[in-house]
Write a protein that holds these residues in place. Structure first.
Motif, short mmCIF file in Angstrom:
data_model
loop_
_atom_site.label_atom_id
_atom_site.label_comp_id
_atom_site.label_asym_id
_atom_site.label_seq_id
_atom_site.Cartn_x
_atom_site.Cartn_y
_atom_site.Cartn_z
N VAL A 240 3.76 -3.36 -11.67
CA VAL A 240 2.43 -3.61 -10.82
C VAL A 240 1.88 -2.56 -10.32
O VAL A 240 2.37 -1.48 -9.43
CB VAL A 240 2.89 -4.67 -9.67
N GLN A 241 0.63 -2.11 -10.82
CA GLN A 241 0.16 -0.65 -10.55
C GLN A 241 -0.39 -0.49 -9.25
O GLN A 241 -0.38 0.63 -8.82
CB GLN A 241 -1.03 -0.26 -11.58
N ALA A 242 -0.98 -1.54 -8.69
CA ALA A 242 -1.61 -1.27 -6.91
C ALA A 242 -1.41 -2.51 -6.44
O ALA A 242 -1.03 -3.80 -6.78
CB ALA A 242 -3.09 -1.15 -7.40
N PRO A 243 -1.43 -2.39 -5.05
CA PRO A 243 -1.45 -3.70 -4.15
C PRO A 243 -2.27 -4.60 -4.58
O PRO A 243 -3.39 -4.34 -5.18
CB PRO A 243 -1.61 -2.93 -2.81
N LYS A 244 -2.09 -6.06 -4.39
CA LYS A 244 -2.87 -7.05 -4.52
C LYS A 244 -3.77 -7.28 -3.56
O LYS A 244 -4.86 -8.34 -3.78
CB LYS A 244 -2.20 -8.18 -5.34
N GLY A 245 -3.58 -6.82 -2.58
CA GLY A 245 -4.73 -7.03 -1.33
C GLY A 245 -4.25 -6.07 -0.30
O GLY A 245 -4.03 -5.16 -0.51
N GLU A 246 -4.56 -6.73 0.93
CA GLU A 246 -4.25 -5.85 2.25
C GLU A 246 -2.91 -5.80 2.51
O GLU A 246 -1.94 -6.34 1.86
CB GLU A 246 -5.03 -6.71 3.44
N VAL A 247 -2.75 -4.56 3.08
CA VAL A 247 -1.20 -4.33 3.59
C VAL A 247 -0.48 -5.38 4.14
O VAL A 247 -1.02 -5.78 5.09
CB VAL A 247 -1.36 -3.02 4.22
N ARG A 248 0.60 -5.71 3.72
CA ARG A 248 1.31 -6.80 4.19
C ARG A 248 2.61 -6.56 5.15
O ARG A 248 3.15 -5.26 5.04
CB ARG A 248 1.93 -7.76 3.05
N ARG A 249 2.60 -7.16 6.32
CA ARG A 249 3.80 -6.72 7.41
C ARG A 249 4.61 -7.66 7.49
O ARG A 249 4.37 -8.97 7.79
CB ARG A 249 2.98 -6.47 8.72
N PHE A 250 5.90 -7.32 7.44
CA PHE A 250 7.21 -8.38 7.72
C PHE A 250 7.98 -7.67 8.59
O PHE A 250 8.02 -6.49 8.83
CB PHE A 250 7.76 -8.47 6.29
N GLN A 251 8.95 -8.53 9.42
CA GLN A 251 9.79 -8.14 10.22
C GLN A 251 10.89 -9.23 10.47
O GLN A 251 10.65 -10.36 10.38
CB GLN A 251 8.94 -7.91 11.65
N VAL A 414 -0.89 6.86 -5.45
CA VAL A 414 0.12 6.10 -4.34
C VAL A 414 -0.60 5.24 -3.43
O VAL A 414 -1.53 5.80 -2.78
CB VAL A 414 1.21 6.96 -3.67
N ARG A 415 -0.36 3.95 -3.42
CA ARG A 415 -1.02 3.05 -2.27
C ARG A 415 0.14 2.31 -1.42
O ARG A 415 0.90 1.74 -2.05
CB ARG A 415 -2.16 2.24 -3.21
N LEU A 416 -0.31 2.11 -0.38
CA LEU A 416 0.69 1.30 0.56
C LEU A 416 0.50 -0.12 0.29
O LEU A 416 -0.60 -0.59 -0.03
CB LEU A 416 0.39 1.74 1.99
N ASP A 417 1.74 -0.94 0.18
CA ASP A 417 1.66 -2.25 -0.40
C ASP A 417 2.21 -3.02 1.16
O ASP A 417 1.45 -4.04 1.53
CB ASP A 417 2.39 -2.59 -1.48
N SER A 418 3.29 -2.66 1.29
CA SER A 418 3.88 -3.39 2.39
C SER A 418 4.93 -2.61 3.34
O SER A 418 5.35 -1.65 3.23
CB SER A 418 4.93 -4.51 1.71
N ILE A 419 4.79 -3.30 4.70
CA ILE A 419 5.65 -2.51 5.54
C ILE A 419 6.67 -3.50 6.29
O ILE A 419 6.32 -4.69 6.95
CB ILE A 419 4.75 -2.09 6.88
N TYR A 420 8.01 -3.10 6.64
CA TYR A 420 9.03 -3.96 6.81
C TYR A 420 9.50 -3.34 8.06
O TYR A 420 10.09 -2.03 7.99
CB TYR A 420 9.98 -4.36 5.91
N THR A 421 9.92 -4.09 9.24
CA THR A 421 10.43 -3.55 10.23
C THR A 421 11.72 -4.34 10.68
O THR A 421 11.65 -5.72 10.68
CB THR A 421 9.83 -3.60 11.59
N LEU A 422 12.78 -3.99 11.07
CA LEU A 422 13.98 -4.53 11.44
C LEU A 422 13.94 -4.04 13.00
O LEU A 422 14.21 -2.97 13.49
CB LEU A 422 15.29 -4.17 10.80
N ARG A 423 13.80 -5.17 14.12
CA ARG A 423 13.76 -4.69 15.39
C ARG A 423 15.11 -5.40 16.32
O ARG A 423 15.49 -6.46 15.60
CB ARG A 423 12.64 -5.30 15.93
#
Length: 434
Positions: A240-251, A414-423
């Motif tokens: 998958v060459q590029a993100p499909k939408g806005e940056v997604r956030r998960f935690q 390079v394009r940002l797709d997703s961000i994951y945080t473990l809190r």
């Protein structure tokens, strides 16, 4: 350059033999290449573990251990690896090289024969596995799946891949799920075993002092009963060459004292040709792959925002991950600075000193691959999965030819797709948990 011979023993059955006198041991491996799927992941993960429990001639671990002792204390272990969206299952073995044993000992032939027996002559009644072995290894696999959460960094990296690549095979765990393992029966596992034997591409590997003709004969004899069937092509990885939408956030929130911040990027394509791999490795080294990188020197050392901050590149998938250990209060600052360092690379703000330090690091790492049989075996497996054949020495030479402008172009894709945080459990700042 180490001599390497590639032979097609049968349609879909490839042998790569690296001839060298550098090691006191020889290394052999057999790998079946399966597309990573939800349906078969747990079955494929369980299969080599059950096969390793015994053969027709050596029906239990004690008998197998005695047979290995007779081969001057050699070892054979099951392997399960994930290369892009390819599940690689089989065995590797390490044995004293024939150059260091009495003449006529024929370690190579006997080791290859035992490797073949583990694959082709499992303990059991002929059309099934021993139920006790299946149930025991199922329990071990369930425990391994459950235990993944204990390594918080690897767990966080896995969670990012799962969430970011939902709907893609790359998001699947190579071990499958606990529920899938529990549902496995001996009959179903044996049916999967026969299907793998008959349809999966087979990759055989040898590294040692023996000449290629002798290696070929040893493997031909050891795997002579491998089904003569039409095998699939080596599975391909969807890029998958590029993100499909806005940056997604998960935690996730867990009882942890240190947070984990993982950023997933799409890089504009896969890295498979020698030129592309060299450029990708050098960009990763500049950005976050070494102790001289921008992430290490700025985010960790200069600003002290992270306990560690590094990046890794999944070449076949074209996915870049930045992983860091962070104080809960520093999540946003660390994220901002990680992205700022990427922006600096994209704008060409890379000093010649940074660039050359990264180059030396990548070239040094490739050269040390030649000094470790395990790393060399995995290097050639990576090349086989990607359908390329350039040696570590050739890749190191190509790294020496990469220009700063080429690295900047890699960074700019390079394009940002997703961000994951473990809190920590008390650190839920209103973001939805997944």
């Amino acid at each position: 350059m180490l001599p390497m011979t590639e032979l097609l023993l049968a349609p879909g059955v490839t042998l790569r033999a690296v001839q060298t006198n550098k090691f006191k041991t020889s290394m052999l491996s057999v790998t079946f290449l399966e597309p990573l799927t939800a349906e078969h992941a747990s079955l494929n993960a369980l299969l080599p573990k059950v096969l390793r429990r015994g053969t027709q001639r050596y029906p239990d671990l004690e008998a197998l251990s005695a047979a290995l002792d007779d081969l001057y204390g050699g070892g054979i272990e099951p392997i399960l690896r994930k290369k892009g969206e390819v599940q690689c299952l089989g065995f590797w073995g390490s044995f004293l090289d024939d150059a260091f044993v009495p003449e006529g000992a024929n370690i190579l032939e006997n080791a290859a024969s035992l490797l073949g027996e583990l694959v082709l002559a499992p303990a059991g009644e002929g059309k099934t596995f021993l139920p006790a072995y299946v149930e025991s290894e199922k329990e071990n696999l369930v425990n391994k799946i459950r235990g993944q959460v204990n390594d918080k960094l690897q767990y966080s990296l896995s969670r990012l891949r799962t969430l970011m690549c939902e709907g893609e095979a790359y998001g699947l765990d190579k071990l499958g799920t606990e529920e899938q393992v529990r549902a496995i029966t001996g009959e179903r596992l044996y049916a999967r075993y026969r299907e793998v034997l008959e349809t999966a591409p087979v990759y055989l590997y040898y590294c040692g002092s023996a000449d290629p003709a002798r290696v070929e004969q040893a493997f031909r004899q050891a795997f002579s009963t491998l089904p003569k069937t039409q095998r699939r092509e080596v599975p391909q990885t969807q890029v998958v060459q590029a993100p499909k939408g806005e940056v997604r956030r998960f935690q996730d929130a867990m009882d942890v004292g240190q947070g984990k911040l993982i950023l997933g990027f799409r890089t504009g394509g896969g890295f498979q040709s020698r030129e592309a791999v060299a450029q990708g490795l050098l960009f990763n080294a500049v950005y976050g792959g070494t102790t001289n990188s921008k992430l290490f020197l700025n985010v960790r050392e200069k600003l002290s925002l992270c306990y560690f901050a590094s990046s890794s590149l999944a070449q076949n998938k074209g996915l870049l991950q930045v992983y860091s250990g962070v104080e809960f209060a520093n999540f946003q600052q660390a994220e901002d600075e990680i992205l700022a360092q990427l922006k600096a690379c994209q704008k060409g703000e890379i000093t010649q000193e940074e660039f050359e330090a990264a180059r030396r690091s990548v070239v040094g790492s490739l050269r040390t691959t030649l000094d470790a049989q395990g790393r060399l075996e995995e290097y050639w497996l990576n090349r086989f999965v990607s359908g390329t054949e350039f040696a570590p020495e050739e890749l190191a030479e190509e790294v020496g030819n990469v220009s700063l402008e080429q690295v900047i172009r890699v960074a700019q894709a390079v394009r940002l797709d997703s961000i994951y945080t473990l809190r920590g459990k008390e650190e839920n700042h209103g973001q939805a948990q997944v």
